[in-house]
Design a protein around this motif. Structure first.
Motif, PDB file in Angstrom:
ATOM      1  N   PRO A   1      52.782  33.184  28.043  1.00 26.77           N
ATOM      2  CA  PRO A   1      51.374  32.764  28.085  1.00 26.77           C
ATOM      3  C   PRO A   1      50.508  33.768  28.837  1.00 26.77           C
ATOM      4  O   PRO A   1      50.992  34.545  29.660  1.00 26.77           O
ATOM      5  N   PHE A   2      49.198  33.725  28.509  1.00 23.55           N
ATOM      6  CA  PHE A   2      48.222  34.601  29.174  1.00 23.55           C
ATOM      7  C   PHE A   2      47.601  33.841  30.344  1.00 23.55           C
ATOM      8  O   PHE A   2      47.383  32.641  30.243  1.00 23.55           O
ATOM      9  N   PRO A   3      47.271  34.501  31.446  1.00 23.48           N
ATOM     10  CA  PRO A   3      47.476  35.918  31.738  1.00 23.48           C
ATOM     11  C   PRO A   3      48.914  36.214  32.162  1.00 23.48           C
ATOM     12  O   PRO A   3      49.563  35.349  32.769  1.00 23.48           O
ATOM     13  N   PRO A   4      49.379  37.417  31.864  1.00 21.24           N
ATOM     14  CA  PRO A   4      50.740  37.786  32.241  1.00 21.24           C
ATOM     15  C   PRO A   4      50.879  37.872  33.752  1.00 21.24           C
ATOM     16  O   PRO A   4      49.897  38.103  34.468  1.00 21.24           O
ATOM     17  N   PRO A   5      52.069  37.712  34.285  1.00 22.93           N
ATOM     18  CA  PRO A   5      52.275  37.713  35.741  1.00 22.93           C
ATOM     19  C   PRO A   5      51.758  38.955  36.448  1.00 22.93           C
ATOM     20  O   PRO A   5      51.290  38.876  37.585  1.00 22.93           O
ATOM     21  N   GLU A   6      51.807  40.119  35.781  1.00 23.75           N
ATOM     22  CA  GLU A   6      51.360  41.349  36.444  1.00 23.75           C
ATOM     23  C   GLU A   6      49.857  41.373  36.693  1.00 23.75           C
ATOM     24  O   GLU A   6      49.366  42.193  37.472  1.00 23.75           O
ATOM     25  N   LEU A   7      49.100  40.489  36.022  1.00 18.90           N
ATOM     26  CA  LEU A   7      47.647  40.421  36.240  1.00 18.90           C
ATOM     27  C   LEU A   7      47.242  39.343  37.235  1.00 18.90           C
ATOM     28  O   LEU A   7      46.068  39.250  37.593  1.00 18.90           O
ATOM     29  N   HIS A   8      48.181  38.514  37.645  1.00 19.04           N
ATOM     30  CA  HIS A   8      47.829  37.381  38.500  1.00 19.04           C
ATOM     31  C   HIS A   8      47.175  37.825  39.809  1.00 19.04           C
ATOM     32  O   HIS A   8      46.133  37.290  40.205  1.00 19.04           O
ATOM     33  N   GLN A   9      47.779  38.789  40.508  1.00 19.08           N
ATOM     34  CA  GLN A   9      47.247  39.202  41.799  1.00 19.08           C
ATOM     35  C   GLN A   9      45.852  39.815  41.646  1.00 19.08           C
ATOM     36  O   GLN A   9      44.966  39.596  42.476  1.00 19.08           O
ATOM     37  N   PHE A  10      45.643  40.587  40.567  1.00 21.99           N
ATOM     38  CA  PHE A  10      44.324  41.190  40.332  1.00 21.99           C
ATOM     39  C   PHE A  10      43.266  40.106  40.121  1.00 21.99           C
ATOM     40  O   PHE A  10      42.169  40.172  40.689  1.00 21.99           O
ATOM     41  N   ILE A  11      43.593  39.097  39.309  1.00 26.24           N
ATOM     42  CA  ILE A  11      42.636  38.014  39.043  1.00 26.24           C
ATOM     43  C   ILE A  11      42.352  37.233  40.317  1.00 26.24           C
ATOM     44  O   ILE A  11      41.193  36.914  40.633  1.00 26.24           O
ATOM     45  N   ILE A  12      43.399  36.925  41.066  1.00 28.46           N
ATOM     46  CA  ILE A  12      43.228  36.168  42.312  1.00 28.46           C
ATOM     47  C   ILE A  12      42.359  36.950  43.294  1.00 28.46           C
ATOM     48  O   ILE A  12      41.401  36.411  43.877  1.00 28.46           O
ATOM     49  N   SER A  13      42.671  38.233  43.482  1.00 25.82           N
ATOM     50  CA  SER A  13      41.935  39.045  44.453  1.00 25.82           C
ATOM     51  C   SER A  13      40.472  39.213  44.057  1.00 25.82           C
ATOM     52  O   SER A  13      39.573  39.097  44.898  1.00 25.82           O
ATOM     53  N   SER A  14      40.211  39.479  42.778  1.00 24.03           N
ATOM     54  CA  SER A  14      38.838  39.758  42.343  1.00 24.03           C
ATOM     55  C   SER A  14      37.971  38.502  42.346  1.00 24.03           C
ATOM     56  O   SER A  14      36.859  38.502  42.882  1.00 24.03           O
ATOM     57  N   VAL A  15      38.467  37.410  41.770  1.00 27.14           N
ATOM     58  CA  VAL A  15      37.659  36.188  41.685  1.00 27.14           C
ATOM     59  C   VAL A  15      37.462  35.565  43.069  1.00 27.14           C
ATOM     60  O   VAL A  15      36.335  35.216  43.454  1.00 27.14           O
ATOM     61  N   ALA A  16      38.539  35.438  43.834  1.00 25.76           N
ATOM     62  CA  ALA A  16      38.425  34.849  45.170  1.00 25.76           C
ATOM     63  C   ALA A  16      37.594  35.751  46.086  1.00 25.76           C
ATOM     64  O   ALA A  16      36.828  35.261  46.925  1.00 25.76           O
ATOM     65  N   GLY A  17      37.715  37.080  45.926  1.00 26.45           N
ATOM     66  CA  GLY A  17      36.906  38.003  46.720  1.00 26.45           C
ATOM     67  C   GLY A  17      35.429  37.857  46.438  1.00 26.45           C
ATOM     68  O   GLY A  17      34.589  37.924  47.345  1.00 26.45           O
ATOM     69  N   CYS A  18      35.069  37.660  45.152  1.00 23.47           N
ATOM     70  CA  CYS A  18      33.660  37.450  44.783  1.00 23.47           C
ATOM     71  C   CYS A  18      33.108  36.176  45.416  1.00 23.47           C
ATOM     72  O   CYS A  18      31.999  36.169  45.969  1.00 23.47           O
ATOM     73  N   MET A  19      33.868  35.099  45.314  1.00 18.73           N
ATOM     74  CA  MET A  19      33.421  33.831  45.876  1.00 18.73           C
ATOM     75  C   MET A  19      33.278  33.920  47.391  1.00 18.73           C
ATOM     76  O   MET A  19      32.324  33.385  47.974  1.00 18.73           O
ATOM     77  N   ALA A  20      34.207  34.614  48.025  1.00 18.29           N
ATOM     78  CA  ALA A  20      34.151  34.753  49.480  1.00 18.29           C
ATOM     79  C   ALA A  20      32.916  35.535  49.906  1.00 18.29           C
ATOM     80  O   ALA A  20      32.222  35.166  50.859  1.00 18.29           O
ATOM     81  N   SER A  21      32.625  36.619  49.202  1.00 15.83           N
ATOM     82  CA  SER A  21      31.462  37.441  49.554  1.00 15.83           C
ATOM     83  C   SER A  21      30.157  36.690  49.337  1.00 15.83           C
ATOM     84  O   SER A  21      29.227  36.792  50.141  1.00 15.83           O
ATOM     85  N   LEU A  22      30.077  35.940  48.238  1.00 12.08           N
ATOM     86  CA  LEU A  22      28.857  35.183  47.950  1.00 12.08           C
ATOM     87  C   LEU A  22      28.601  34.155  49.043  1.00 12.08           C
ATOM     88  O   LEU A  22      27.464  33.991  49.500  1.00 12.08           O
ATOM     89  N   ALA A  23      29.640  33.471  49.482  1.00 10.02           N
ATOM     90  CA  ALA A  23      29.489  32.490  50.563  1.00 10.02           C
ATOM     91  C   ALA A  23      29.012  33.171  51.840  1.00 10.02           C
ATOM     92  O   ALA A  23      28.113  32.676  52.529  1.00 10.02           O
ATOM     93  N   GLY A  24      29.600  34.325  52.162  1.00 11.44           N
ATOM     94  CA  GLY A  24      29.205  35.046  53.367  1.00 11.44           C
ATOM     95  C   GLY A  24      27.764  35.525  53.322  1.00 11.44           C
ATOM     96  O   GLY A  24      27.044  35.456  54.325  1.00 11.44           O
ATOM     97  N   VAL A  25      27.324  36.018  52.162  1.00 12.88           N
ATOM     98  CA  VAL A  25      25.952  36.524  52.012  1.00 12.88           C
ATOM     99  C   VAL A  25      24.938  35.409  52.227  1.00 12.88           C
ATOM    100  O   VAL A  25      23.946  35.575  52.950  1.00 12.88           O
ATOM    101  N   ILE A  26      25.169  34.264  51.614  1.00 10.92           N
ATOM    102  CA  ILE A  26      24.210  33.155  51.722  1.00 10.92           C
ATOM    103  C   ILE A  26      24.113  32.656  53.160  1.00 10.92           C
ATOM    104  O   ILE A  26      23.011  32.439  53.684  1.00 10.92           O
ATOM    105  N   ILE A  27      25.248  32.498  53.801  1.00  6.48           N
ATOM    106  CA  ILE A  27      25.260  31.957  55.164  1.00  6.48           C
ATOM    107  C   ILE A  27      24.594  32.910  56.160  1.00  6.48           C
ATOM    108  O   ILE A  27      23.890  32.488  57.085  1.00  6.48           O
ATOM    109  N   SER A  28      24.779  34.213  55.972  1.00  9.37           N
ATOM    110  CA  SER A  28      24.326  35.189  56.971  1.00  9.37           C
ATOM    111  C   SER A  28      22.988  35.849  56.650  1.00  9.37           C
ATOM    112  O   SER A  28      22.549  36.722  57.400  1.00  9.37           O
ATOM    113  N   SER A  29      22.324  35.452  55.560  1.00 16.09           N
ATOM    114  CA  SER A  29      21.074  36.118  55.162  1.00 16.09           C
ATOM    115  C   SER A  29      19.987  36.105  56.238  1.00 16.09           C
ATOM    116  O   SER A  29      19.372  37.138  56.513  1.00 16.09           O
ATOM    117  N   PRO A  30      19.680  34.963  56.877  1.00 23.06           N
ATOM    118  CA  PRO A  30      18.635  34.999  57.909  1.00 23.06           C
ATOM    119  C   PRO A  30      18.957  35.965  59.053  1.00 23.06           C
ATOM    120  O   PRO A  30      18.083  36.709  59.505  1.00 23.06           O
TER     121      PRO A  30
END
Length: 401
Positions: A278-307
């Motif tokens: 099944p897709f995604p193959p195991p070799e892509l799992h870490q890339f997907i986890i790192s990229s998507v979770a990293g985006c969400m983490a950065s967005l949360a940090g930007v909103i909280i710290s903007s002022p």
């Protein structure tokens, strides 16, 4: 920063930090124009700056050249890259020490979100003192070269007068009338660069010649001393703490969601089509986890710290030179205390101003956050030491023949 600690027995730290440095520079340079736009939208300016990222970039490119979008990039990328390496090293070390000491008896630290948020914020605070001088100087260089007077698109072009009368005549000029006329004339001149005359004065009001950035930095350093390089340290901490306090827990939470999502998608494919791959193959799992979770983490940090980030920018970009009146008498310099700057923005520009440049900052930070995790996960994988083969026993040697 990946939540797992690094085992020094398995990681070649020379490779880890060498490739971490090399691979971090290109993303910083690629996204640097977004930082330029953010600074221009956050700085103190008599003329409102457009909230459109595209308009600001287009105007800077037309009037100051394409290279001005990257003004200050060299010193900033050097400081930020070194800071990232230092921050990741601090985080890795503190995580390892905490686990070796059984979390120091603090049960809350056994929760990955609490541990990563606490130690991630701690590592960011420690490295803040290193990055402030680079940030301070690069911001002033950026504004000097990309944001000269009249070079930024006004938010309301109609509000800026296009024509200026040849003279301002007042039948019986009073001090108040002259002051109002002078203020109006100065604002108009800044936008139009047309010399005008004010009643009661024989000298045309001309916009002051911009100070070369080298001269400006030299004068400010001479005036403030070594403290000039660390101006805004407190403001940087006030921005860093809420950012990373939200950043690391958001990464941990998002990582769980992404893993669950991947497992759900793969399970559905197996149930519906019976596929064994099944897709995604195991070799892509870490890339997907790192990229998507990293985006969400950065967005949360930007909103909280903007002022807090807005206040930090105002403090660090202030050209704090001793003001004088027309007679050459020195006037009090504006306060750069965090609360004073915060209240000044709130009173004069409203609460919404604290989120100026947030879109540009998010565009800069969100992919940057994803790349942080992707790059360092990749660097971790290529820095793994080869396992040392165990010495062969007599029986093992015989088994080879």
């Amino acid at each position: 920063m990946p939540p797992q600690s690094i085992d020094p027995a398995k990681i070649d730290f020379r490779l880890y930090y060498f490739w971490g440095t090399i691979l971090n520079v290109p993303p910083i340079l690629l996204m640097y124009p977004m930082r330029t736009v953010r600074l221009l939208q956050q700085r103190k300016s008599a003329i409102p700056v457009s909230s459109s990222i595209f308009r600001v970039m287009k105007d800077v490119q037309q009037k100051n050249g394409f290279r001005s979008l990257f003004a200050g990039a060299t010193i900033f990328s050097a400081g930020l890259t070194a800071t990232k390496i230092l921050q990741f090293a601090t985080y890795d070390y503190t995580v390892q020490i905490t686990k070796e000491n059984d979390f120091f008896g603090v049960d809350a630290f056994r929760n990955p979100s609490v541990l990563s948020g606490t130690l991630g914020t701690f590592s960011a605070v420690i490295t803040t003192f290193f990055v402030v001088p680079f940030d301070m100087v690069s911001q002033q260089i950026t504004l000097a070269k990309a944001g000269g007077p009249g070079n930024i698109v006004a938010a309301s072009p109609a509000s800026v007068s296009a024509t200026v009368p040849a003279a301002v005549s007042v039948a019986a000029p009073t001090k108040a009338a002259v002051a109002v006329a002078t203020a109006t004339a100065t604002a108009t001149v800044t936008a139009s660069k047309i010399p005008i005359y004010v009643a009661g004065s024989l000298e045309p009001l001309q916009p002051p010649a911009p100070l070369p950035i080298k001269e400006s930095l030299k004068l400010q350093f001479k005036q403030e001393g070594f403290r000039f390089l660390f101006r805004g340290t407190c403001a940087t901490l006030m921005s860093t703490i809420p950012f990373f306090a939200a950043y690391f827990p958001a990464y941990e939470i998002s990582r769980v969601w992404v893993v669950d999502g991947i497992n759900y998608v793969r399970a559905r494919q197996v149930a519906q089509s019976g596929t064994t791959n099944p897709f995604p193959p195991p070799e892509l799992h870490q890339f997907i986890i790192s990229s998507v979770a990293g985006c969400m983490a950065s967005l949360a940090g930007v909103i909280i710290s903007s002022p807090s980030d807005m206040v930090k920018t105002r403090i660090q970009t202030e050209q704090r030179l001793q003001p004088t009146n027309g007679s050459g008498v020195k006037l009090p310099m504006p306060s750069l205390k965090w609360m004073d700057v915060f209240m000044e923005i709130l009173r004069k520009e409203g609460f919404s101003k604290f989120f100026a440049g947030t879109k540009a900052r998010a565009i800069l930070a969100v992919p940057g956050g994803a790349l942080n995790f992707v790059i360092f996960d990749f660097v971790r994988s290529i820095s793994k030491k080869e396992p040392t083969p165990l010495p062969l026993t007599v029986n093992a040697k015989e088994a080879l023949y």
